[in-house]
Design an enzyme around this catalytic site. Structure first.
Site, PDB file in Angstrom:
ATOM      1  N   ARG A   1       0.818  -1.228   0.000  1.00 25.84           N
ATOM      2  CA  ARG A   1       0.000   0.000   0.000  1.00 25.84           C
ATOM      3  C   ARG A   1       0.846   1.271   0.000  1.00 25.84           C
ATOM      4  NH1 ARG A   1      -2.423  -3.348  -1.803  1.00 25.84           N
ATOM      5  NH2 ARG A   1      -4.109  -4.540  -0.872  1.00 25.84           N
TER       6      ARG A   1
ATOM      7  N   SER B   1     -11.641   0.656   3.847  1.00 35.33           N
ATOM      8  CA  SER B   1     -10.976   0.318   5.110  1.00 35.33           C
ATOM      9  C   SER B   1     -10.272   1.551   5.652  1.00 35.33           C
ATOM     10  CB  SER B   1      -9.931  -0.777   4.884  1.00 35.33           C
ATOM     11  OG  SER B   1     -10.591  -1.939   4.473  1.00 35.33           O
TER      12      SER B   1
ATOM     13  N   GLU C   1      -5.066   4.041   6.535  1.00 35.03           N
ATOM     14  CA  GLU C   1      -4.833   4.034   5.098  1.00 35.03           C
ATOM     15  C   GLU C   1      -5.412   5.346   4.538  1.00 35.03           C
ATOM     16  OE1 GLU C   1      -5.484   0.021   3.754  1.00 35.03           O
ATOM     17  OE2 GLU C   1      -6.516   0.803   1.990  1.00 35.03           O
TER      18      GLU C   1
HETATM   19  C1  FAD Z   1     -16.206   1.033  -0.624  1.00 37.12           C
HETATM   20  C2  FAD Z   1     -14.702   1.154  -0.754  1.00 37.12           C
HETATM   21  C3  FAD Z   1     -13.931   0.022  -0.884  1.00 37.12           C
HETATM   22  C4  FAD Z   1     -12.542   0.115  -1.017  1.00 37.12           C
HETATM   23  N1  FAD Z   1     -11.802  -1.029  -1.156  1.00 37.12           N
HETATM   24  C5  FAD Z   1     -10.472  -0.943  -1.340  1.00 37.12           C
HETATM   25  C6  FAD Z   1      -9.689  -2.120  -1.537  1.00 37.12           C
HETATM   26  O1  FAD Z   1     -10.196  -3.245  -1.562  1.00 37.12           O
HETATM   27  N2  FAD Z   1      -8.343  -1.965  -1.705  1.00 37.12           N
HETATM   28  C7  FAD Z   1      -7.738  -0.732  -1.709  1.00 37.12           C
HETATM   29  O2  FAD Z   1      -6.520  -0.672  -1.891  1.00 37.12           O
HETATM   30  N3  FAD Z   1      -8.455   0.399  -1.512  1.00 37.12           N
HETATM   31  C8  FAD Z   1      -9.793   0.327  -1.332  1.00 37.12           C
HETATM   32  N4  FAD Z   1     -10.528   1.475  -1.139  1.00 37.12           N
HETATM   33  C9  FAD Z   1      -9.849   2.778  -1.019  1.00 37.12           C
HETATM   34  C10 FAD Z   1      -9.711   3.563  -2.351  1.00 37.12           C
HETATM   35  O3  FAD Z   1     -10.765   3.249  -3.238  1.00 37.12           O
HETATM   36  C11 FAD Z   1      -8.373   3.263  -3.013  1.00 37.12           C
HETATM   37  O4  FAD Z   1      -7.321   3.642  -2.172  1.00 37.12           O
HETATM   38  C12 FAD Z   1      -8.224   4.006  -4.356  1.00 37.12           C
HETATM   39  O5  FAD Z   1      -7.070   3.559  -4.987  1.00 37.12           O
HETATM   40  C13 FAD Z   1      -8.111   5.516  -4.208  1.00 37.12           C
HETATM   41  O6  FAD Z   1      -8.229   6.083  -5.510  1.00 37.12           O
HETATM   42  P1  FAD Z   1      -8.852   7.531  -5.707  1.00 37.12           P
HETATM   43  O7  FAD Z   1      -8.824   7.852  -7.149  1.00 37.12           O
HETATM   44  O8  FAD Z   1     -10.174   7.621  -5.044  1.00 37.12           O
HETATM   45  O9  FAD Z   1      -7.778   8.402  -4.932  1.00 37.12           O
HETATM   46  P2  FAD Z   1      -8.077   9.695  -4.039  1.00 37.12           P
HETATM   47  O10 FAD Z   1      -8.813   9.307  -2.818  1.00 37.12           O
HETATM   48  O11 FAD Z   1      -8.658  10.751  -4.890  1.00 37.12           O
HETATM   49  O12 FAD Z   1      -6.580  10.075  -3.640  1.00 37.12           O
HETATM   50  C14 FAD Z   1      -5.851   9.231  -2.771  1.00 37.12           C
HETATM   51  C15 FAD Z   1      -4.384   9.668  -2.770  1.00 37.12           C
HETATM   52  O13 FAD Z   1      -3.803   9.385  -4.044  1.00 37.12           O
HETATM   53  C16 FAD Z   1      -3.267  10.570  -4.616  1.00 37.12           C
HETATM   54  N5  FAD Z   1      -3.553  10.535  -6.063  1.00 37.12           N
HETATM   55  C17 FAD Z   1      -4.758  10.344  -6.653  1.00 37.12           C
HETATM   56  N6  FAD Z   1      -4.619  10.368  -7.995  1.00 37.12           N
HETATM   57  C18 FAD Z   1      -3.306  10.605  -8.243  1.00 37.12           C
HETATM   58  C19 FAD Z   1      -2.523  10.774  -9.419  1.00 37.12           C
HETATM   59  N7  FAD Z   1      -3.062  10.699 -10.643  1.00 37.12           N
HETATM   60  N8  FAD Z   1      -1.191  11.025  -9.293  1.00 37.12           N
HETATM   61  C20 FAD Z   1      -0.621  11.108  -8.066  1.00 37.12           C
HETATM   62  N9  FAD Z   1      -1.294  10.947  -6.917  1.00 37.12           N
HETATM   63  C21 FAD Z   1      -2.618  10.710  -6.999  1.00 37.12           C
HETATM   64  C22 FAD Z   1      -4.005  11.727  -3.938  1.00 37.12           C
HETATM   65  O14 FAD Z   1      -3.234  12.911  -3.932  1.00 37.12           O
HETATM   66  C23 FAD Z   1      -4.225  11.171  -2.546  1.00 37.12           C
HETATM   67  O15 FAD Z   1      -3.091  11.370  -1.749  1.00 37.12           O
HETATM   68  C24 FAD Z   1     -11.921   1.397  -1.013  1.00 37.12           C
HETATM   69  C25 FAD Z   1     -12.714   2.551  -0.882  1.00 37.12           C
HETATM   70  C26 FAD Z   1     -14.093   2.439  -0.757  1.00 37.12           C
HETATM   71  C27 FAD Z   1     -14.920   3.695  -0.638  1.00 37.12           C
END
Ligand code: FAD
Length: 306
Positions: free
Chosen positions: A152, A202, A277
């Site tokens: 992660r 999570s 996380e």
């Molecule tokens: C119902 C639910 C279930 C989930 N299950 C999982 C799971 O099974 N496994 C898991 O790992 N996660 C899970 N997550 C958490 C989340 O979906 C992941 O961490 C996902 O990868 C975050 O992506 P995002 O686009 O929403 O990032 P954001 O929340 O928008 O950003 C997260 C971080 O990434 C950075 N970031 C985003 N895009 C970029 C980019 N293009 N370049 C550089 N940095 C960037 C941001 O600055 C921030 O620090 C879950 C979330 C929910 C709501």
């Protein structure tokens, strides 16, 4: 608030939806030249925004930046593509390797930044190269080894780099079998997770060393009978103890307090601090794990404005 799956937090001053890598570079350049704080986000599914919002520019990468092409098992994707959509496209193209990500509601860029995944797999396992815009405005492509993927984590997270394009290497498979596997994973997640209430997945990280000694965070929280514990509008889900749900009017302050209470209870019982996380976006654009933020941070800043 509308750009976070938790539906919590104040407004940002400006939000822009670029459609090309060059536009991302130009926006970063403008922000740098004018001294404007900026952050990059995808779907906001791993972020808690301050109740005071963010006093800067949000570069939001979503459907405007989500082109995907397939060629002989190699997938080239812009980072704004939604992960479930990409996983489904790969399955339909007869490519296996993204099944574990079908239920992760983030963007590809967000997934790569934290090397996310599920079922003991991570996106880094199938990543070949990542093209980034550097803080200095260069467009560079680095190999997966150059991203230092670990559990992660990647070295791109909070480094001032923006992930623009990702090349994934998937294996050939049978489309119908892959899709059936994905449907099974989605069914299990629907049974396990409180998906009908706003949440951020999570909350606490399941560090491998803790997982093997004490168990996953959800189990530690459940064993302490903390399911249902509530601060204002934020509650520990009855369905899954590592999920905190917004029951209607939760504030960031409520979540910070709930996280602090859970961490303290686990420390008192097991003498370990668990970390989150999920990350907190300060009004000035600093992003750090929610567990690193004192619940007083917001109140103090409100009482003593700059
Ligand atoms: C119902 C639910 C279930 C989930 N299950 C999982 C799971 O099974 N496994 C898991 O790992 N996660 C899970 N997550 C958490 C989340 O979906 C992941 O961490 C996902 O990868 C975050 O992506 P995002 O686009 O929403 O990032 P954001 O929340 O928008 O950003 C997260 C971080 O990434 C950075 N970031 C985003 N895009 C970029 C980019 N293009 N370049 C550089 N940095 C960037 C941001 O600055 C921030 O620090 C879950 C979330 C929910 C709501």
């Amino acid at each position: 608030m509308r750009h976070s799956t938790w539906r919590i937090g104040g407004n940002a001053h400006v939000m822009v939806f670029p459609g090309s890598t060059e536009q991302i570079r130009d926006l970063m350049g403008l922000a740098r030249d004018f001294g404007i704080p900026w952050i990059v986000i995808g779907k906001g599914s791993n972020l808690l925004f301050s109740d005071r919002g963010f006093e800067g520019l949000v570069i939001k990468l979503d459907s405007a930046f989500s082109k995907v092409t397939f060629e002989h098992g190699v997938v080239t994707a812009q980072s704004g593509v939604s992960v479930p959509r990409l996983a489904r496209m790969a399955a339909k193209a007869g490519l296996t390797g993204l099944e574990h990500a079908i239920g992760i509601p983030g963007s590809l860029g967000g997934l790569v930044a934290i090397n996310g995944g599920s079922l003991r797999q991570s996106i880094g396992d199938v990543t070949r190269t990542v093209t980034v815009v550097t803080p200095e405005g260069r467009i560079e492509t680095r190999s997966a080894e150059g991203c230092d993927f670990s559990y992660r984590h990647s070295n791109l997270l909070h480094s001032g780099h923006v992930i623009a394009e990702v090349i994934l290497e998937l294996q050939p498979g049978h489309a119908e079998t892959i899709l059936r596997h994905m449907r099974g994973i989605l069914r299990e997640r629907q049974e396990k997770f409180p998906l009908t209430q706003p949440n951020c997945g999570s909350v606490f990280t399941s560090r491998p060393e803790l997982y093997h000694t004490l168990g996953p965070p959800g189990k530690l929280i459940e064993d302490l009978r903390l399911k249902g514990l509530t601060c204002g509008g934020a509650s520990i889900s009855h369905r899954h103890a590592n999920f905190m749900v917004n029951t209607g009017k939760a504030t960031a302050q409520d979540v910070l307090e709930l996280v602090a209470q859970v961490r303290e209870a686990i420390y008192i019982r097991h003498h370990v601090w668990i970390n989150t996380e999920v990350m907190y976006v300060h009004p000035d654009g600093r992003i750090e794990p929610v567990s690193a933020v004192s619940p007083d941070a917001q109140t103090l800043k409100t009482v003593n404005p700059r």
